[in-house]
Design a protein around this motif. Structure first.
Motif, PDB file in Angstrom:
ATOM      1  N   ARG A 218     -15.868  -5.149 -14.896  1.00  0.00           N
ATOM      2  CA  ARG A 218     -14.401  -5.185 -15.019  1.00  0.00           C
ATOM      3  C   ARG A 218     -13.852  -4.654 -13.701  1.00  0.00           C
ATOM      4  N   ILE A 219     -13.144  -5.457 -12.945  1.00  0.00           N
ATOM      5  CA  ILE A 219     -12.694  -5.072 -11.605  1.00  0.00           C
ATOM      6  C   ILE A 219     -11.179  -4.931 -11.583  1.00  0.00           C
ATOM      7  N   ILE A 220     -10.714  -3.730 -11.184  1.00  0.00           N
ATOM      8  CA  ILE A 220      -9.280  -3.438 -11.108  1.00  0.00           C
ATOM      9  C   ILE A 220      -8.974  -2.974  -9.686  1.00  0.00           C
ATOM     10  N   VAL A 221      -8.092  -3.672  -9.016  1.00  0.00           N
ATOM     11  CA  VAL A 221      -7.691  -3.331  -7.648  1.00  0.00           C
ATOM     12  C   VAL A 221      -6.292  -2.729  -7.686  1.00  0.00           C
ATOM     13  N   LEU A 222      -6.116  -1.600  -7.009  1.00  0.00           N
ATOM     14  CA  LEU A 222      -4.811  -0.958  -6.897  1.00  0.00           C
ATOM     15  C   LEU A 222      -4.306  -1.145  -5.471  1.00  0.00           C
ATOM     16  N   SER A 223      -3.083  -1.616  -5.341  1.00  0.00           N
ATOM     17  CA  SER A 223      -2.559  -1.924  -4.009  1.00  0.00           C
ATOM     18  C   SER A 223      -1.068  -1.632  -3.944  1.00  0.00           C
ATOM     19  N   THR A 224      -0.508  -1.824  -2.768  1.00  0.00           N
ATOM     20  CA  THR A 224       0.931  -1.695  -2.542  1.00  0.00           C
ATOM     21  C   THR A 224       1.450  -3.060  -2.054  1.00  0.00           C
ATOM     22  N   PRO A 225       2.769  -3.233  -1.947  1.00  0.00           N
ATOM     23  CA  PRO A 225       3.278  -4.508  -1.426  1.00  0.00           C
ATOM     24  C   PRO A 225       2.739  -4.854  -0.045  1.00  0.00           C
ATOM     25  N   GLN A 226       2.341  -3.831   0.730  1.00  0.00           N
ATOM     26  CA  GLN A 226       1.823  -4.073   2.073  1.00  0.00           C
ATOM     27  C   GLN A 226       0.339  -4.455   2.072  1.00  0.00           C
ATOM     28  N   THR A 227      -0.382  -4.101   1.007  1.00  0.00           N
ATOM     29  CA  THR A 227      -1.838  -4.319   0.999  1.00  0.00           C
ATOM     30  C   THR A 227      -2.302  -5.234  -0.135  1.00  0.00           C
ATOM     31  N   HIS A 228      -1.377  -5.865  -0.858  1.00  0.00           N
ATOM     32  CA  HIS A 228      -1.772  -6.592  -2.063  1.00  0.00           C
ATOM     33  C   HIS A 228      -2.583  -7.853  -1.769  1.00  0.00           C
ATOM     34  N   ASN A 229      -2.565  -8.346  -0.525  1.00  0.00           N
ATOM     35  CA  ASN A 229      -3.321  -9.561  -0.193  1.00  0.00           C
ATOM     36  C   ASN A 229      -4.717  -9.279   0.349  1.00  0.00           C
TER      37      ASN A 229
END
Length: 348
Positions: A218-229
């Motif tokens: 189960r893979i969950i990535v946490l990001s911000t608007p600057q790093t979401h890509n």
């Protein structure tokens, strides 16, 4: 239920797996019995309600629903067939992804909220999943902790991503900043991108040979608007209410709710493959074409943003909704829920 140590900290262990009879509860029976008696007169939240409340979210939030469904992700496996040697191997889609697996990219407002949410997510998931690994992705860790797994002198070297089937992996990419990456760091980042999109992990063997192995996690990535890509996932959702809102976890330590969630996850994983009913197989292509045509008419154009990968994603969520019902067959209601959820996330 027991907390498995991260495999990379166990000498000479490469792959671990869980037996189907693994107990997912470590609550003493006497304490649990008393708690169940107490629960007879109290409301025990459903697994989805418990998870949302533990993370200060609404149970009806599309992002909270997506997070819950991601925890039900499970690779579809090849069945035994005459003349086939692929029995038990993950089924691959035409795009090279693993059928049945989903990853989720949760976009938070800023780095601070990402860090706080990561801590709360670790605390929450640690009570319900057998094996949890949480890693921060930076240019430094890409060159060290998250470098490509390798085998040297006949032995697999210890690595942070040596995880068993069914493990849950959290990747926090909020600290990644602009700048030039070294060739090794680029390779490591590409490895994480392949992992999140295809549920495969690359290993480097002697002679600079690279092979991919399954990563049914189960893979969950946490990001911000600057790093979401940076690390694209099956689905992306904005997580609201994580910035400036104190986390409140009134049900996190409720042994009945925890036992209910663990039992639910165990039952969902025991289902094995989830097939699509004939009704879904007939309805899904029709809805796909209808939505494409509706978008073209709405935008008065000959092109559409709804593509084949969207269709495969909808079918993945359809299987997860069926798994949520603990059904081995996805029905029309599951397909409708999947498309509704996906479209609501696309417009949020």
């Amino acid at each position: 239920f027991c907390h498995m140590p991260v495999p990379c900290r166990i000498p000479r262990v490469h792959v671990l797996s869980f037996h189907s009879g693994l107990a997912l509860d470590d609550t003493p029976s006497s304490s649990l019995s008393g708690s169940i008696q107490m629960a007879l007169s109290l409301h025990v939240p459903s697994p989805q309600e418990w998870l949302a409340e533990a993370l200060s979210a609404s149970a009806s939030s599309p992002a909270a629903s997506s997070l819950y469904l991601t925890l039900l992700s499970l690779a579809q496996r090849e069945q035994k067939r005459a003349g086939s040697t692929a029995f038990g191997a993950p089924v691959q889609t035409p795009q090279g992804t693993t059928l049945g697996c989903a990853s989720l990219n949760l976009v938070l407002p800023n780095s601070n909220s990402c860090q706080r949410f990561q801590q709360q997510l670790e605390k929450t998931l640690a009570t319900i999943v057998p094996c949890l690994q949480s890693l921060s992705v930076t240019s430094q860790t890409l060159g060290t902790t998250l470098s490509l797994p390798a085998k040297k002198q006949g032995r697999i070297l210890p690595h942070a991503l040596q995880l068993p089937k069914g493990a849950t992996l959290i990747l926090n990419v909020c600290e990644m900043t602009e700048g030039k990456l070294s060739p090794e760091e680029v390779v490591a980042l590409q490895m994480l991108q392949t992992l999140a999109q295809s549920h495969k992990l690359d290993y480097r063997f002697e002679g600079n040979m690279r092979l991919s192995f399954e990563a049914d996690w189960r893979i969950i990535v946490l990001s911000t608007p600057q790093t979401h890509n940076l690390v694209p996932c099956t689905l992306q959702a904005k997580w609201d209410g994580a910035d400036g809102t104190p986390f409140s976890t009134p049900t996190t330590n409720n042994p009945v709710a925890i036992h209910k969630f663990r039992s639910h996850l165990q039952a969902c994983r025991a289902l094995g493959n989830t097939k699509l009913s004939e009704a879904v197989l007939d309805r899904a292509p029709q809805d796909f074409c209808r939505l494409r045509e509706a978008e073209r008419q709405q935008k008065n154009t000959t092109t559409t943003t709804i593509q084949e990968e969207d269709f495969h994603r909808w079918l993945t969520w359809t299987r997860l909704f069926a798994r949520h019902r603990q059904s081995a067959t996805a029905e029309i209601q599951d397909w409708e829920h999947a498309v509704t959820l996906d479209r609501s996330l696309a417009t949020s």
